[in-house]
Design an enzyme around this catalytic site. Structure first.
Site, mmCIF file in Angstrom:
data_model
loop_
_atom_site.group_PDB
_atom_site.id
_atom_site.type_symbol
_atom_site.label_atom_id
_atom_site.label_comp_id
_atom_site.label_asym_id
_atom_site.label_seq_id
_atom_site.Cartn_x
_atom_site.Cartn_y
_atom_site.Cartn_z
ATOM 1 N N HIS A 78 0.839 -1.200 0.000
ATOM 2 C CA HIS A 78 0.000 0.000 0.000
ATOM 3 C C HIS A 78 0.873 1.248 0.000
ATOM 4 O O HIS A 78 1.877 1.304 0.710
ATOM 5 C CB HIS A 78 -0.905 0.033 1.242
ATOM 6 N N ASP A 126 -15.397 1.399 5.414
ATOM 7 C CA ASP A 126 -14.371 2.393 5.085
ATOM 8 C C ASP A 126 -14.804 3.246 3.901
ATOM 9 O O ASP A 126 -14.621 4.464 3.908
ATOM 10 C CB ASP A 126 -13.013 1.736 4.788
ATOM 11 N N SER A 147 -8.416 3.256 8.297
ATOM 12 C CA SER A 147 -8.962 3.184 6.941
ATOM 13 C C SER A 147 -8.075 2.289 6.065
ATOM 14 O O SER A 147 -8.556 1.365 5.395
ATOM 15 C CB SER A 147 -9.044 4.613 6.382
HETATM 16 N N1 URA Z 1 -5.829 6.478 2.077
HETATM 17 C C1 URA Z 1 -6.818 5.731 2.613
HETATM 18 O O1 URA Z 1 -7.146 4.649 2.104
HETATM 19 N N2 URA Z 1 -7.459 6.190 3.696
HETATM 20 C C2 URA Z 1 -7.141 7.359 4.301
HETATM 21 O O2 URA Z 1 -7.752 7.693 5.294
HETATM 22 C C3 URA Z 1 -6.101 8.139 3.739
HETATM 23 C C4 URA Z 1 -5.454 7.663 2.616
#
Ligand code: URA
Length: 441
Positions: free
Chosen positions: A84, A163, A185
């Site tokens: 990520h 989310d 998140s």
């Molecule tokens: N990326 C995400 O997936 N969530 C966030 O809160 C900020 C960046």
């Protein structure tokens, strides 16, 4: 246990710690439409102001992860690894590192996002490849991960739907900027996607959401702690994002640069960071015992072309036309092209990432409003990166835009983002620090 959102907001505003069941109720009730946006926004704002304990953040992460399907990839074996990035400008590292890690034997089921604000998104970039399907259903993921070791699909509503709903509300209520909310998140989506290991690329600098290095380190530490608490192995690379990564910012133009990097001919910063991230993925997937061995395997996957072949396999498995992959801009033709030229001779001392991100967005590569159409051919190409010497009138950046008006707007953004002077450039390096323990962690 309180089941009243107004009381939970009041308690949170006073800095009280909420119980696991209270957080779970709140997430489930909001996702089910039983709590309205306004009271939920008030609760989120209270969290932004007073923060959350580590336990509360963990309960929030788990509740959001379990709000939808939890992919079970155990049958695929122990080598699954996800990645990520917290977002950046010119950040095409997933397109290089994921195929390289897969070519080394890791199994990479990766769900990616779309562009957000001035930052680009892997899915928008991949969709510049004709025919490529990114809207995979959770059911498609295990099979493709097992068969070819690489999936690059869009985040689906089926995984962590809480989310998706909470993020959309945060985006419109000024409540994105909270360490526990960001960590929960990101990690809820990663936990739901099922990989045993996760490599985080945390970006810091003008082109990132975090401009302060300590904040980026604290966020990384929190996400690593959440992953470990869930029984996953987690590593991280802290990445400098003061100036764009590589020379290309946009969609087709970034895929072109990623392909060149997989073929061993990419810009130094993209190559270096991709190898570092891929090596961490290989270590955490349990394929290599240390970073040095993993890096050697990754470099062999570049030299042998196996990393490139893995990308081609993934494109074909997802219905894409891989015949365009070596073409300039994947065969896309921009509507209008123009150049930012130096007004004086000197050194290019600043190419500021956020400004370049906005220029690319204005050119047509991003969305100004939800639902805007992306132009795959739009974007920018940096011809003279920071540190280069430039003569008056020489082109520093090429802009590919969807219309003459968009070209004008993009050039105006770039004028503010680029400086030529007699000083030295002082952007942070692409790799600030690798924060991963070795395989046995
Ligand atoms: N990326 C995400 O997936 N969530 C966030 O809160 C900020 C960046």
């Amino acid at each position: 246990m309180t089941r009243d959102i107004r009381r939970l907001s009041e308690r949170k505003r006073r800095g009280e710690e909420l119980a696991e069941e209270e957080i779970r109720w709140l997430v489930d009730a909001y996702t089910a439409g039983e709590i309205d946006d306004a009271p939920m926004a008030a609760w989120l704002m209270a969290v932004c102001c007073t923060g959350m304990s580590d336990d509360e953040t963990w309960h929030l992460t788990r509740a959001m992860a379990h709000s939808g399907e939890m992919l079970n990839l155990l049958e695929i074996g122990p080598h699954t690894v996800d990645k990520h990035s917290t977002g950046g400008v010119g950040d095409k590292i997933t397109l290089v590192a994921a195929p390289l890690a897969a070519a080394c034997g890791a199994r990479v089921p990766k769900m990616s996002g779309r562009g957000l604000g001035h930052t680009g998104g892997t899915i928008d970039k991949l969709e510049a490849i004709p025919g490529l399907r990114t809207d995979l259903s959770p059911g498609d993921v295990p099979g493709q991960t097992r068969d070819i070791g690489l999936v690059l699909g869009a985040q689906t509503e089926a995984l962590a739907p809480a989310d998706a709903k909470i993020y959309a509300l945060r985006d419109t209520t000024g409540t994105v900027d909270s360490r526990p909310l960001i960590a929960a998140s990101i990690m809820s989506k990663k936990l739901a996607a099922g990989a045993r290991a996760i490599v985080l690329e945390t970006t810091v600098g003008s082109g990132a959401f975090m401009r302060n290095e300590q904040e980026a380190r604290d966020l990384t530490a929190l996400m690593m702690q959440l992953g470990k608490r869930a029984g996953r192995k987690v590593g991280a690379v802290l990445t400098g994002m003061d100036t764009p990564l590589g020379r290309a910012v946009g969609n087709a133009v970034e895929v072109e640069e990623a392909v060149r990097t997989l073929r061993g001919d990419g810009p130094e910063d993209v190559a270096q960071l991709s190898v570092a991230v891929a090596a961490q993925m290989v270590v955490l997937a349990g394929i290599a015992s240390d970073t040095e061995t993993a890096e050697q395997a990754v470099l062999r996957a570049v030299d042998s072309g196996e990393g490139f072949e893995k990308l081609v396999e993934m494109i074909e498995a997802q219905g894409g036309d891989s015949s365009v992959i070596d073409e300039k801009m994947l065969g896309h033709q921009p509507e209008k092209t123009g150049y930012l030229r130096a007004e004086s001779s000197g050194r290019v001392t600043r190419i500021e990432a956020r400004g370049v991100g906005y220029a690319s967005l204005e050119a047509g590569a991003g969305r100004r409003r939800k639902g805007d159409r992306i132009d795959p051919a739009a974007g920018v190409r940096i011809m003279l990166p920071e540190g280069s010497f430039v003569e008056r009138g020489e082109a520093i950046i090429e802009v590919m835009a969807s219309s003459a008006k968009r070209l004008e707007k993009a050039l105006a953004e770039l004028e503010r983002a680029v400086a030529v002077s007699e000083q030295e450039a002082d952007s942070r390096p692409p790799i600030i620090e690798i924060l991963t323990a070795e395989a046995g962690q």
